[in-house]
Design a protein around this motif. Sequence first.
Motif, short mmCIF file in Angstrom:
data_model
loop_
_atom_site.label_atom_id
_atom_site.label_comp_id
_atom_site.label_asym_id
_atom_site.label_seq_id
_atom_site.Cartn_x
_atom_site.Cartn_y
_atom_site.Cartn_z
N PHE A 257 37.15 19.67 28.46
CA PHE A 257 37.70 20.99 28.15
C PHE A 257 37.27 22.01 29.21
O PHE A 257 38.09 22.79 29.72
N PHE A 258 35.99 22.01 29.54
CA PHE A 258 35.47 22.99 30.49
C PHE A 258 36.09 22.79 31.87
O PHE A 258 36.45 23.76 32.56
N ALA A 259 36.24 21.54 32.30
CA ALA A 259 36.83 21.26 33.60
C ALA A 259 38.29 21.69 33.63
O ALA A 259 38.77 22.29 34.61
N ALA A 260 39.03 21.40 32.55
CA ALA A 260 40.43 21.80 32.50
C ALA A 260 40.57 23.32 32.53
O ALA A 260 41.44 23.87 33.23
N ASN A 261 39.71 24.01 31.79
CA ASN A 261 39.74 25.47 31.81
C ASN A 261 39.42 26.01 33.21
O ASN A 261 40.04 26.97 33.67
N GLY A 262 38.47 25.39 33.90
CA GLY A 262 38.15 25.81 35.25
C GLY A 262 39.29 25.58 36.22
O GLY A 262 39.57 26.40 37.09
N LEU A 263 39.97 24.44 36.07
CA LEU A 263 41.08 24.11 36.96
C LEU A 263 42.23 25.10 36.79
O LEU A 263 42.78 25.60 37.78
N GLY A 264 42.57 25.42 35.54
CA GLY A 264 43.64 26.38 35.31
C GLY A 264 43.20 27.81 35.53
O GLY A 264 43.92 28.62 36.12
N GLY A 265 41.99 28.14 35.08
CA GLY A 265 41.50 29.51 35.21
C GLY A 265 41.25 29.94 36.64
O GLY A 265 41.30 31.13 36.94
N GLY A 266 41.00 28.98 37.53
CA GLY A 266 40.80 29.31 38.94
C GLY A 266 42.00 29.98 39.56
O GLY A 266 41.88 30.67 40.58
N VAL A 267 43.18 29.79 38.96
CA VAL A 267 44.39 30.44 39.46
C VAL A 267 44.27 31.96 39.38
O VAL A 267 44.77 32.67 40.24
N SER A 268 43.60 32.45 38.35
CA SER A 268 43.49 33.91 38.17
C SER A 268 42.20 34.48 38.74
O SER A 268 42.01 35.70 38.70
N THR A 269 41.31 33.64 39.24
CA THR A 269 40.02 34.15 39.71
C THR A 269 39.86 33.90 41.21
O THR A 269 40.35 34.66 42.03
N ILE A 270 39.19 32.80 41.58
CA ILE A 270 38.86 32.58 42.99
C ILE A 270 40.10 32.46 43.88
O ILE A 270 40.11 32.91 45.01
N ALA A 271 41.19 31.85 43.38
CA ALA A 271 42.38 31.65 44.20
C ALA A 271 43.47 32.66 43.89
O ALA A 271 44.57 32.57 44.44
N GLY A 272 43.17 33.65 43.04
CA GLY A 272 44.18 34.60 42.62
C GLY A 272 44.94 35.29 43.73
O GLY A 272 46.18 35.25 43.77
N PRO A 273 44.24 35.94 44.70
CA PRO A 273 44.97 36.62 45.77
C PRO A 273 45.85 35.69 46.58
O PRO A 273 46.92 36.11 47.06
N LEU A 274 45.45 34.44 46.74
CA LEU A 274 46.27 33.49 47.52
C LEU A 274 47.56 33.17 46.78
O LEU A 274 48.64 33.10 47.39
N PHE A 275 47.48 32.95 45.47
CA PHE A 275 48.69 32.70 44.69
C PHE A 275 49.60 33.93 44.66
O PHE A 275 50.83 33.81 44.70
N LEU A 276 49.00 35.11 44.60
CA LEU A 276 49.80 36.33 44.55
C LEU A 276 50.50 36.60 45.88
O LEU A 276 51.65 37.07 45.89
N THR A 277 49.85 36.33 46.99
CA THR A 277 50.54 36.47 48.28
C THR A 277 51.67 35.46 48.40
O THR A 277 52.69 35.73 49.03
N ALA A 278 51.50 34.28 47.80
CA ALA A 278 52.58 33.29 47.78
C ALA A 278 53.78 33.79 46.98
O ALA A 278 54.91 33.35 47.20
N ALA A 279 53.53 34.72 46.05
CA ALA A 279 54.62 35.30 45.25
C ALA A 279 55.36 36.40 46.01
O ALA A 279 56.33 36.96 45.49
N GLY A 280 54.90 36.72 47.21
CA GLY A 280 55.58 37.72 48.03
C GLY A 280 54.87 39.05 48.13
O GLY A 280 55.39 39.99 48.74
N LEU A 281 53.68 39.17 47.54
CA LEU A 281 52.94 40.42 47.63
C LEU A 281 52.19 40.48 48.95
O LEU A 281 51.77 39.45 49.48
N ASP A 282 52.00 41.70 49.48
CA ASP A 282 51.19 41.82 50.68
C ASP A 282 49.71 41.84 50.28
O ASP A 282 49.37 41.80 49.10
#
Length: 457
Positions: A252-277
């Motif tokens: 459970f903890f690993a799965a939460n970390g894998l999905g939650g990392g999208v909004s934390t450590i890798a958040g700005p990278l995913f958001l720039t991929a969405a077209g944001l500067d």
Amino acid sequence: MSLAVPTSRVSARTVRRLAPPLVAFGEFVDGYDLLVMSTALIFLTPAFGLTPADKGVLGAASFVGAALGALVFGDLTDRFGRRAIFVINLILFVVFALASAFVTNVPELVAARFLIGIGVGMDIPTSSSFLAEVAPARRRGRFTGSLPNAMWLLGAITSAVVAIALKGNPDAWRWLFGLAAVPALVVLVARQLLPESPRWLQAQGRHAEADAVYAQLGLDRPARIDSAVGQRGYRSLFGRRYRTRTLAFAAFFAANGLGGGVSTIAGPLFLTAAGLDKSQAMQFTLYGFLVGLAAVALGALLVDRVNRRWFGVATALGALAFTQLLAWAGTGNRTVVFVSWLAFTFFTWIGPGTLAWIWSAELFPTALRGVGTGFTQASGRLAIAVTAGFGPTVISAWSLHSVALFSLAYLVCAGVLLAFPFFATTGTELERAAGAAEPDAGGVAAEPSAAPVALGS
């Protein structure tokens, strides 16, 4: 090797009020520093000419270090005491936070980040165990989940605000890293006021010391508690009694970390991929953390009232739904990005993100709480390291659609909770929640229900 503080050193009222926030404030340092990399990468890329692989290694280094620190020192905090670890770990953190501000190349920064991570990893199982061991049953969710997550998010918000303020400075990344030492040093000094965990002392058979700390903190002493004799270390953790819950919760903890990392450590990278500067990505990251803080505050009113198991299932599925929306409808549509990003963040923090911390402290007895928390938290940190390490490469290949892949981890979260009823811990006494309600050959016995106490009130 416990560093118990004499009760005469500070007033009982002062200790009672300061103990929970001082312990949890270590997560402010964690939130600031581990999230600072997500914004620092924006400044580091032109400074060092980083490749996607370089970004992945730098993003993952501190999480791998935190996993190692949690694995090693979770066991040691069961052996030598909570206070012995959470006082000294911040020394390591302060030294290498300052060192990371003066590096001259990528390998030096990777090494500094890895060692900072070890310091963070030392604190996680120690502070989680301490908070669980001084919390009354009716408010344990707020103590062990909502409080540290609120502190973590405040640290992350501070990191984002500092990054936005420094965005025009070519040395912004140096300031971002170095400033992490300031709150860590403050907490290091203030933690000298804290006593040892009374439950840990009681489990060691040090009853006079335990009684003094129970009195100092205004806690009722459990009549019986699990003995530490013959119940420590990874051999006991993976013995027949606790193996299933250890592996299930680690999943459970690993799965939460894998999905939650999208909004934390890798958040700005995913958001720039969405077209944001870059500036917009940092602002959206900040908005996400603010929504997360509101979600944790709302969750604090719920986690000790609702069935945690079913609450976790519902919120995990909510996080899944909005990350899938972000992945398939977000490219080029800022309205969808904004709504789905904030909704995803809300469901993550009100549910799986907070519940993971609560369960990490609840599901193991006192003699195994540090090592159990360390192992499961390490699973989560390694999963976040996967998101941070492979996220840049996956994003470069699949753009925003890569979010859909990471978000499937929330299906795992929901599946684990549906499969195992022991996650329904709301309102139960700590040792009963830890699966120690029946005596066995190791001498683990139940503790009776205790009257609610006023610690921290």
